[in-house]
Motif scaffolding. Sequence first.
Motif, PDB file in Angstrom:
ATOM      1  N   PRO A 175      11.997  -0.255  24.197  1.00 41.09           N
ATOM      2  CA  PRO A 175      11.083  -0.529  25.385  1.00 41.09           C
ATOM      3  C   PRO A 175      11.248  -0.234  26.747  1.00 41.09           C
ATOM      4  N   THR A 176      12.391   0.493  26.636  1.00 44.43           N
ATOM      5  CA  THR A 176      12.875   1.264  28.158  1.00 44.43           C
ATOM      6  C   THR A 176      11.684   1.957  28.444  1.00 44.43           C
ATOM      7  N   ARG A 177      11.262   2.001  29.652  1.00 43.44           N
ATOM      8  CA  ARG A 177      10.025   2.874  30.298  1.00 43.44           C
ATOM      9  C   ARG A 177      10.334   4.124  30.880  1.00 43.44           C
ATOM     10  N   VAL A 178       9.720   5.331  30.419  1.00 42.05           N
ATOM     11  CA  VAL A 178       9.955   6.527  31.014  1.00 42.05           C
ATOM     12  C   VAL A 178       8.748   7.229  31.631  1.00 42.05           C
ATOM     13  N   ASN A 179       8.822   7.447  33.089  1.00 42.00           N
ATOM     14  CA  ASN A 179       7.765   7.899  33.722  1.00 42.00           C
ATOM     15  C   ASN A 179       7.894   9.106  34.763  1.00 42.00           C
ATOM     16  N   ILE A 180       6.900   9.805  35.128  1.00 42.24           N
ATOM     17  CA  ILE A 180       6.993  11.136  36.051  1.00 42.24           C
ATOM     18  C   ILE A 180       6.317  10.729  37.421  1.00 42.24           C
ATOM     19  N   VAL A 181       6.713  10.902  38.513  1.00 39.01           N
ATOM     20  CA  VAL A 181       5.921  11.180  39.677  1.00 39.01           C
ATOM     21  C   VAL A 181       5.979  12.642  40.142  1.00 39.01           C
ATOM     22  N   SER A 182       4.710  12.940  40.279  1.00 38.29           N
ATOM     23  CA  SER A 182       4.183  14.338  40.819  1.00 38.29           C
ATOM     24  C   SER A 182       3.518  14.349  42.065  1.00 38.29           C
ATOM     25  N   PRO A 183       4.401  14.773  43.169  1.00 39.19           N
ATOM     26  CA  PRO A 183       4.211  14.710  44.549  1.00 39.19           C
ATOM     27  C   PRO A 183       3.428  16.162  44.965  1.00 39.19           C
ATOM     28  N   GLY A 184       2.410  15.941  45.953  1.00 43.23           N
ATOM     29  CA  GLY A 184       1.939  17.346  46.435  1.00 43.23           C
ATOM     30  C   GLY A 184       2.912  17.450  47.558  1.00 43.23           C
ATOM     31  N   TRP A 185       2.672  18.375  48.495  1.00 42.47           N
ATOM     32  CA  TRP A 185       3.476  18.734  49.430  1.00 42.47           C
ATOM     33  C   TRP A 185       4.151  17.581  50.230  1.00 42.47           C
ATOM     34  N   VAL A 186       5.532  17.354  50.399  1.00 43.12           N
ATOM     35  CA  VAL A 186       5.962  16.328  51.324  1.00 43.12           C
ATOM     36  C   VAL A 186       6.865  16.845  52.384  1.00 43.12           C
ATOM     37  N   ASP A 187       6.882  16.427  53.398  1.00 41.76           N
ATOM     38  CA  ASP A 187       7.459  16.940  54.458  1.00 41.76           C
ATOM     39  C   ASP A 187       9.129  16.465  54.493  1.00 41.76           C
ATOM     40  N   THR A 188      10.015  17.409  53.901  1.00 43.24           N
ATOM     41  CA  THR A 188      11.251  16.940  53.642  1.00 43.24           C
ATOM     42  C   THR A 188      12.084  18.222  54.129  1.00 43.24           C
ATOM     43  N   GLU A 189      13.554  17.943  53.807  1.00 41.64           N
ATOM     44  CA  GLU A 189      14.453  18.917  54.244  1.00 41.64           C
ATOM     45  C   GLU A 189      14.359  20.201  53.375  1.00 41.64           C
ATOM     46  N   MET A 190      13.910  19.976  52.164  1.00 40.24           N
ATOM     47  CA  MET A 190      13.727  21.288  51.351  1.00 40.24           C
ATOM     48  C   MET A 190      12.877  22.346  51.886  1.00 40.24           C
ATOM     49  N   TRP A 191      11.857  21.974  52.629  1.00 38.92           N
ATOM     50  CA  TRP A 191      10.853  22.931  53.438  1.00 38.92           C
ATOM     51  C   TRP A 191      11.522  23.598  54.400  1.00 38.92           C
ATOM     52  N   ASP A 192      12.418  22.804  55.044  1.00 30.32           N
ATOM     53  CA  ASP A 192      13.306  23.653  56.465  1.00 30.32           C
ATOM     54  C   ASP A 192      14.135  24.785  55.708  1.00 30.32           C
ATOM     55  N   GLU A 193      14.691  24.381  54.525  1.00 31.17           N
ATOM     56  CA  GLU A 193      15.617  25.398  53.474  1.00 31.17           C
ATOM     57  C   GLU A 193      14.695  26.550  53.375  1.00 31.17           C
ATOM     58  N   ILE A 194      13.376  26.362  52.660  1.00 27.29           N
ATOM     59  CA  ILE A 194      12.609  27.278  52.178  1.00 27.29           C
ATOM     60  C   ILE A 194      11.920  28.102  53.299  1.00 27.29           C
ATOM     61  N   VAL A 195      11.289  27.522  54.144  1.00 28.72           N
ATOM     62  CA  VAL A 195      10.549  28.180  55.041  1.00 28.72           C
ATOM     63  C   VAL A 195      10.839  28.198  56.651  1.00 28.72           C
ATOM     64  N   GLY A 196      12.035  27.372  56.888  1.00 28.68           N
ATOM     65  CA  GLY A 196      12.463  27.281  58.215  1.00 28.68           C
ATOM     66  C   GLY A 196      11.160  26.763  59.140  1.00 28.68           C
ATOM     67  N   ALA A 197      11.356  27.621  60.455  1.00 27.32           N
ATOM     68  CA  ALA A 197      10.355  27.383  61.420  1.00 27.32           C
ATOM     69  C   ALA A 197       8.898  27.456  61.117  1.00 27.32           C
ATOM     70  N   ALA A 198       8.596  28.111  59.972  1.00 30.07           N
ATOM     71  CA  ALA A 198       7.195  28.426  59.805  1.00 30.07           C
ATOM     72  C   ALA A 198       6.587  27.152  59.060  1.00 30.07           C
ATOM     73  N   LYS A 199       7.365  26.108  58.755  1.00 32.23           N
ATOM     74  CA  LYS A 199       6.928  24.806  58.045  1.00 32.23           C
ATOM     75  C   LYS A 199       5.686  24.223  58.738  1.00 32.23           C
ATOM     76  N   THR A 200       5.679  24.252  60.083  1.00 28.32           N
ATOM     77  CA  THR A 200       4.447  23.559  60.793  1.00 28.32           C
ATOM     78  C   THR A 200       3.273  24.274  60.587  1.00 28.32           C
ATOM     79  N   GLY A 201       3.546  25.656  60.669  1.00 22.61           N
ATOM     80  CA  GLY A 201       2.536  26.543  60.449  1.00 22.61           C
ATOM     81  C   GLY A 201       1.664  26.147  58.917  1.00 22.61           C
ATOM     82  N   TYR A 202       2.532  26.216  57.997  1.00 24.34           N
ATOM     83  CA  TYR A 202       2.312  25.948  56.538  1.00 24.34           C
ATOM     84  C   TYR A 202       1.612  24.452  56.389  1.00 24.34           C
ATOM     85  N   PHE A 203       2.174  23.579  57.097  1.00 28.39           N
ATOM     86  CA  PHE A 203       1.643  22.173  57.007  1.00 28.39           C
ATOM     87  C   PHE A 203       0.379  21.922  57.493  1.00 28.39           C
ATOM     88  N   ASN A 204       0.337  22.525  58.830  1.00 28.19           N
ATOM     89  CA  ASN A 204      -0.978  22.469  59.618  1.00 28.19           C
ATOM     90  C   ASN A 204      -2.172  22.716  58.790  1.00 28.19           C
TER      91      ASN A 204
END
Length: 248
Positions: A175-204
């Motif tokens: 009976p242990t339950r196992v589930n998944i969360v599938s997010p859309g884009w989320v404003d996190t540190e990972m985006w800073d690492e991937i696109v840097g300062a371009a993040k604001t433009g992508y998000f807008n």
Amino acid sequence: MTRLPMASLDGKKIIVVGGSSGIGYGVAAAALEHGAEVVIVGRSAQKLGAAEKRLGGAGRVTAIAADMAREADIARLFDTVGAFDHLVATAGTPPPNYPIGETDMDFVRRFVDGKLTGAVMLAKHAARTLSKGGSMIFTSGINKDRPPVPGGSVVAAVAGSFSYFARALALELAPTRVNIVSPGWVDTEMWDEIVGAAKTGYFNEMGTRIPSGRIATPADIAPAYLYLMQNDFMTGETIHIDGGQRLV
Ligand SMILES: NC(=O)c1ccc[n+]([C@@H]2O[C@H](COP(=O)([O-])OP(=O)(O)OC[C@H]3O[C@@H](n4cnc5c(N)ncnc54)[C@H](OP(=O)(O)O)[C@@H]3O)[C@@H](O)[C@H]2O)c1
């Protein structure tokens, strides 16, 4: 009297692998607000220390450094924590984004090891000490539904596999339950690492296209994880929380 299906998180012990940043940090903060005890896990002791301080939590936060790509680290993590109630895994690193003909196979192997093989190892060792009535929640994402082009095939394959991983594991570990969360884009540190300062433009740009009219913060996404911990009738399921991003 009818039993309410939504269990309280008060006093529950929740392990958040990836809890030092981004979505995982948001889950840790929300779980603390609901009275839980939280163990945050990541590779960098420095990042964990900063997150522990920011979370506050009045003695209800523990930080443990471990790499989910290493089985010895994962075994040590669960041995150290002992009995616990819910496992949340949000850990991940920026995905490979090469056109298929330029794929760097070492990068792909590191990515798969950190995300998918890591999830398998977490489940393997978590199952030893997870309390009765507990659950495991892993994180996939919008890239399986709206893969970036070019270069989205690997991340789409990995993210897509999580739903099937959860379905099979929910049967095996019941009976242990196992589930998944599938997010859309989320404003996190990972985006800073991937696109840097371009993040604001992508998000807008994306914010104006999607029905929610803006990009999520980790606080927007955390309730999906809390719901899956609290509703003991949810298992083998994937919750999409993306502000309608899959519709556009
Ligand atoms: N942000 C988005 O738009 C988005 C959308 C959909 C899906 N997702 C998925 O959600 C997950 C979390 O993303 P995020 O945006 O929250 O990223 P983030 O802000 O970069 O946070 C990642 C967390 O995972 C930890 N981590 C990374 N690799 C690890 C490993 N091998 N072992 C243990 N901990 C590890 C990091 O700490 P250390 O670096 O110290 O290890 C950090 O705490 C990722 O898998 C991502 O693909 C994100």
